[in-house]
Design a protein around this motif. Structure first.
Motif, PDB file in Angstrom:
ATOM      1  N   GLU A  98       0.831  -1.206   0.000  1.00 17.59           N
ATOM      2  CA  GLU A  98       0.000   0.000   0.000  1.00 17.59           C
ATOM      3  C   GLU A  98       0.866   1.257   0.000  1.00 17.59           C
ATOM      4  O   GLU A  98       0.604   2.208  -0.734  1.00 17.59           O
ATOM      5  N   ASN A  99       1.927   1.258   0.810  1.00 17.65           N
ATOM      6  CA  ASN A  99       2.801   2.433   0.880  1.00 17.65           C
ATOM      7  C   ASN A  99       3.572   2.641  -0.419  1.00 17.65           C
ATOM      8  O   ASN A  99       3.744   3.775  -0.865  1.00 17.65           O
ATOM      9  N   VAL A 100       4.031   1.568  -1.025  1.00 16.33           N
ATOM     10  CA  VAL A 100       4.756   1.697  -2.288  1.00 16.33           C
ATOM     11  C   VAL A 100       3.828   2.223  -3.381  1.00 16.33           C
ATOM     12  O   VAL A 100       4.192   3.108  -4.150  1.00 16.33           O
ATOM     13  N   LEU A 101       2.621   1.692  -3.435  1.00 16.75           N
ATOM     14  CA  LEU A 101       1.679   2.125  -4.468  1.00 16.75           C
ATOM     15  C   LEU A 101       1.173   3.545  -4.236  1.00 16.75           C
ATOM     16  O   LEU A 101       0.794   4.231  -5.179  1.00 16.75           O
ATOM     17  N   PRO A 104       4.954   5.697  -5.495  1.00 19.78           N
ATOM     18  CA  PRO A 104       6.004   4.886  -6.118  1.00 19.78           C
ATOM     19  C   PRO A 104       7.251   5.685  -6.487  1.00 19.78           C
ATOM     20  O   PRO A 104       8.361   5.159  -6.444  1.00 19.78           O
ATOM     21  N   SER A 105       7.092   6.968  -6.831  1.00 19.78           N
ATOM     22  CA  SER A 105       8.269   7.749  -7.216  1.00 19.78           C
ATOM     23  C   SER A 105       9.238   7.918  -6.050  1.00 19.78           C
ATOM     24  O   SER A 105      10.450   7.966  -6.248  1.00 19.78           O
ATOM     25  N   TYR A 106       8.730   7.992  -4.836  1.00 15.11           N
ATOM     26  CA  TYR A 106       9.600   8.098  -3.662  1.00 15.11           C
ATOM     27  C   TYR A 106      10.512   6.878  -3.570  1.00 15.11           C
ATOM     28  O   TYR A 106      11.723   6.998  -3.366  1.00 15.11           O
ATOM     29  N   TYR A 107       9.948   5.706  -3.748  1.00 16.65           N
ATOM     30  CA  TYR A 107      10.745   4.487  -3.631  1.00 16.65           C
ATOM     31  C   TYR A 107      11.695   4.320  -4.806  1.00 16.65           C
ATOM     32  O   TYR A 107      12.790   3.782  -4.670  1.00 16.65           O
ATOM     33  N   LEU A 108      11.313   4.821  -5.978  1.00 16.28           N
ATOM     34  CA  LEU A 108      12.206   4.789  -7.126  1.00 16.28           C
ATOM     35  C   LEU A 108      13.409   5.690  -6.864  1.00 16.28           C
ATOM     36  O   LEU A 108      14.561   5.294  -7.090  1.00 16.28           O
ATOM     37  N   LEU A 109      13.159   6.903  -6.372  1.00 14.65           N
ATOM     38  CA  LEU A 109      14.253   7.825  -6.052  1.00 14.65           C
ATOM     39  C   LEU A 109      15.130   7.264  -4.935  1.00 14.65           C
ATOM     40  O   LEU A 109      16.363   7.359  -4.994  1.00 14.65           O
ATOM     41  N   LEU A 110      14.517   6.683  -3.932  1.00 18.25           N
ATOM     42  CA  LEU A 110      15.279   6.085  -2.834  1.00 18.25           C
ATOM     43  C   LEU A 110      16.158   4.956  -3.347  1.00 18.25           C
ATOM     44  O   LEU A 110      17.328   4.845  -2.979  1.00 18.25           O
ATOM     45  N   SER A 111      15.615   4.134  -4.222  1.00 22.65           N
ATOM     46  CA  SER A 111      16.362   3.031  -4.801  1.00 22.65           C
ATOM     47  C   SER A 111      17.557   3.543  -5.604  1.00 22.65           C
ATOM     48  O   SER A 111      18.677   3.019  -5.488  1.00 22.65           O
TER      49      SER A 111
END
Length: 125
Positions: A98-101, A104-111
């Motif tokens: 739920e948090n990733v969806l 999603p851009s936050y997790y992409l940038l973090l990655s």
């Protein structure tokens, strides 16, 4: 034992139901605190206590109806879990997804940032 108590509750034994009502009422009070804090839309009760079935749901609904604001009570559902094992893992996985969806851009940038630092994002996020 707990299993015997729950079996007697399901069979409708009055003494077992009286004892269980006290237990379920305290669980309901705890849920009131959780609802007031997190405002969930759904509460899933699982594990051994769910063996009490709809009697448990009835008690919890009574406690929530008595102790929550009507708007909070109307917005929530209580259901019994259907998974026999690993309920906590399913719930944790659902929260992560739920948090990733949600962002999603936050997790992409973090990655990308972690990769630039030489870290493995799939192992550390």
């Amino acid at each position: 034992s707990t299993g015997e108590l729950l079996e007697e509750v399901r069979r409708g034994e009055s003494l077992a139901r009286e004892i269980f009502r006290d237990i379920a009422t305290f669980l309901g009070i705890g849920l009131v605190n959780a609802v007031n804090t997190y405002s969930p839309e759904l509460i899933i009760i699982s594990d051994r206590i769910a063996l009490a079935g709809e009697y448990l749901v009835e008690i919890l609904n009574d406690v929530l109806r008595e102790r929550l604001l009507p708007s909070l009570y109307k917005a929530i559902q209580i259901r019994l879990g259907t998974f026999e094992t690993d309920n906590n893992f399913y719930g944790a996985g659902a929260l992560v997804l739920e948090n990733v969806l949600r962002n999603p851009s936050y997790y992409l940038l973090l990655s990308e940032q972690m990769e630039a630092e030489g870290k493995n994002p799939t192992a550390e996020i």
